[in-house]
Design a protein around this motif. Structure first.
Motif, PDB file in Angstrom:
ATOM      1  N   TYR A 288       0.865  -1.180   0.000  1.00  0.00           N
ATOM      2  CA  TYR A 288       0.000   0.000   0.000  1.00  0.00           C
ATOM      3  C   TYR A 288       0.902   1.230   0.000  1.00  0.00           C
ATOM      4  O   TYR A 288       1.876   1.303   0.766  1.00  0.00           O
ATOM      5  N   GLU A 289       0.560   2.196  -0.845  1.00  0.00           N
ATOM      6  CA  GLU A 289       1.353   3.416  -0.924  1.00  0.00           C
ATOM      7  C   GLU A 289       0.438   4.573  -1.342  1.00  0.00           C
ATOM      8  O   GLU A 289      -0.372   4.437  -2.247  1.00  0.00           O
ATOM      9  N   ARG A 290       0.591   5.696  -0.655  1.00  0.00           N
ATOM     10  CA  ARG A 290      -0.119   6.925  -1.016  1.00  0.00           C
ATOM     11  C   ARG A 290       0.895   8.026  -1.281  1.00  0.00           C
ATOM     12  O   ARG A 290       1.876   8.162  -0.532  1.00  0.00           O
ATOM     13  N   ALA A 331       3.935   9.775   0.570  1.00  0.00           N
ATOM     14  CA  ALA A 331       3.305  10.286   1.793  1.00  0.00           C
ATOM     15  C   ALA A 331       3.135   9.196   2.836  1.00  0.00           C
ATOM     16  O   ALA A 331       3.279   9.448   4.035  1.00  0.00           O
ATOM     17  N   LYS A 332       2.832   7.946   2.404  1.00  0.00           N
ATOM     18  CA  LYS A 332       2.577   6.864   3.351  1.00  0.00           C
ATOM     19  C   LYS A 332       2.800   5.530   2.663  1.00  0.00           C
ATOM     20  O   LYS A 332       2.405   5.341   1.505  1.00  0.00           O
ATOM     21  N   THR A 333       3.439   4.584   3.345  1.00  0.00           N
ATOM     22  CA  THR A 333       3.576   3.224   2.822  1.00  0.00           C
ATOM     23  C   THR A 333       3.232   2.225   3.927  1.00  0.00           C
ATOM     24  O   THR A 333       3.478   2.464   5.112  1.00  0.00           O
ATOM     25  N   ALA A 353      -9.524   5.432   3.507  1.00  0.00           N
ATOM     26  CA  ALA A 353      -9.070   4.649   4.662  1.00  0.00           C
ATOM     27  C   ALA A 353      -8.562   3.310   4.146  1.00  0.00           C
ATOM     28  O   ALA A 353      -9.256   2.630   3.383  1.00  0.00           O
ATOM     29  N   PHE A 354      -7.346   2.947   4.538  1.00  0.00           N
ATOM     30  CA  PHE A 354      -6.795   1.642   4.183  1.00  0.00           C
ATOM     31  C   PHE A 354      -7.019   0.698   5.350  1.00  0.00           C
ATOM     32  O   PHE A 354      -6.472   0.892   6.441  1.00  0.00           O
ATOM     33  N   VAL A 362      -7.504   0.335  10.667  1.00  0.00           N
ATOM     34  CA  VAL A 362      -7.254   1.404   9.702  1.00  0.00           C
ATOM     35  C   VAL A 362      -5.792   1.832   9.824  1.00  0.00           C
ATOM     36  O   VAL A 362      -5.370   2.326  10.880  1.00  0.00           O
ATOM     37  N   LEU A 363      -5.019   1.654   8.750  1.00  0.00           N
ATOM     38  CA  LEU A 363      -3.584   1.936   8.767  1.00  0.00           C
ATOM     39  C   LEU A 363      -3.228   3.249   8.095  1.00  0.00           C
ATOM     40  O   LEU A 363      -2.086   3.702   8.193  1.00  0.00           O
ATOM     41  N   ASP A 364      -4.204   3.844   7.401  1.00  0.00           N
ATOM     42  CA  ASP A 364      -3.996   5.162   6.795  1.00  0.00           C
ATOM     43  C   ASP A 364      -5.363   5.735   6.490  1.00  0.00           C
ATOM     44  O   ASP A 364      -6.260   5.000   6.062  1.00  0.00           O
TER      45      ASP A 364
END
Length: 373
Positions: A288-290, A331-333, A353-354, A362-364
């Motif tokens: 997962y990556e944002r 921003a987030k991984t 929401a991940f 919820v991790l992100d």
């Protein structure tokens, strides 16, 4: 005068050798033919040829595929009390255990003769993904490519994918990945999904929901502006009256994990960002990556811009922390969790929401407004 008493024994002596050579050549030719037929069957060229002949004679008669149109899938989405439409997104999904022994390299032929290995759903990670998806039973699911491993064959869809994912397939809006095209022209993918994968077996289509234009695109074929996909995208974006734009396709243009691609992912990203797209969703990388909001060149911007999400976390084993090298745009991984991205789309903004399959943690998460296209 010729000495015939000497020439006759020589011919008799050579004849067995010539006969032996001819037999060897015939055997080699037969072996080459058999190898070619087996290779064509195992790589699904025979199935593709048969399906192509059917399409040429009868057209797409609706015999194959689930039967829903993308529009009907999106129209069935429930609107929440706050006016948001929830959609879910995940890619790189059903990875079943590889066959063992000779069946590992002859899996298609083994399936034809009834020698497929029995499936134990408890051993398939995508089972947990399906269980998580059931938390939102009325939400459409965007499948971000590499939907079944290893090669997206008819046998893998029938023996592996459908027993796991069939419970949610009717509300899935797919996009093809590179593994789908390991089978010629991704014909098994289009046969399984039918019109639910969009018209004309081309692998791209559009739907609308709650002031959002939602585009399913195809990174495995040409996307240049002069190509059929590029022209269609230009016309679709120009005709859109929706305020917000979301696009999803398999290969990411920008990710902390760099992998080779065909280039279509960059062409599509540039065109989408130039049109003011708000969200781009991808798979391909098993993390997962944002990203931060970016312009068409991948540079960070303070105002507007497009946010990309990589959600290759549907069931393929995660690639691990070492595979992701955060870049300026990262921003987030999350590199060690399987899960699903939930998006709540409103008329001028969205929440994300991940959710991990481990207790739906919820991790992100966050909220962002649209670019007012």
């Amino acid at each position: 005068m010729f000495d015939t008493t000497r020439s006759i024994p020589i011919d008799i002596e050579r004849q067995p050798i010539t006969h032996f050579i001819k037999k060897c050549l015939k055997c080699l030719c037969a072996l080459l033919l058999l190898t070619t037929v087996l290779a064509a069957a195992e790589n699904n060229w025979l199935g593709y040829a048969w399906r192509s002949a059917q399409l040429a004679v009868h057209g797409d008669d609706g015999k194959y595929g689930i039967g829903n149109s993308p529009e009907s899938v999106m129209d069935a989405a429930a609107v929440n009390a706050d006016g948001a439409t929830t959609i879910l997104a995940v890619g790189d999904i059903v990875s079943c255990p590889a066959p063992q022994g000779i069946k590992r390299n002859l899996s298609t032929l083994a399936s034809w003769v009834g020698l497929s290995d029995p499936l134990d759903p408890s051993q398939v990670a995508a089972t947990d993904t399906v269980d998580l998806l059931q938390h939102w039973p009325n939400a459409p699911i965007l499948a971000l490519g590499d939907i079944v491993y290893r090669r997206g064959t008819p046998q893998e869809y029938a023996d592996c994918f459908d027993p796991i994912w069939g419970a949610v397939s009717e509300r899935t809006l797919p996009a093809p990945g590179n593994h789908e095209y390991y089978t010629p022209a991704a014909y098994a993918y289009f046969d399984y999904w039918g019109q639910q994968a969009g018209p004309d077996r081309r692998g791209y289509y559009a739907v609308q929901s709650n002031n959002w234009l939602i585009l399913s695109l195809n990174t495995e074929i040409d996307a240049d502006p002069a190509s059929p996909q590029g022209q269609w995208l230009t016309e679709t974006l120009a005709a859109s009256t929706e305020q917000c734009i979301l696009a999803y396709y398999h290969r990411p243009a920008y990710s902390g994990q760099t992998r080779s691609g065909g280039g279509s992912e960059h062409v599509l990203f540039e065109q989408l960002v130039s049109a003011g797209a708000d969200v781009v969703l991808n798979g391909h990388n098993h993390v997962y990556e944002r990203t931060h909001p970016m312009n068409s060149a991948g540079d960070l911007v303070d105002d507007g811009g497009t946010v990309s999400f990589v959600v290759g976390t549907g069931g393929r084993a995660p690639t691990g922390a070492n595979a992701i090298k955060p870049a300026d745009f990262t921003a987030k991984t999350v590199s060690d969790a399987q899960g699903v991205l939930r998006l709540d789309l409103r008329g001028d903004n969205y929440d994300w929401a991940f959710h991990s399959v481990d207790g739906a943690a919820v991790l992100d998460q966050g909220t962002r407004g649209c670019n007012a296209n």
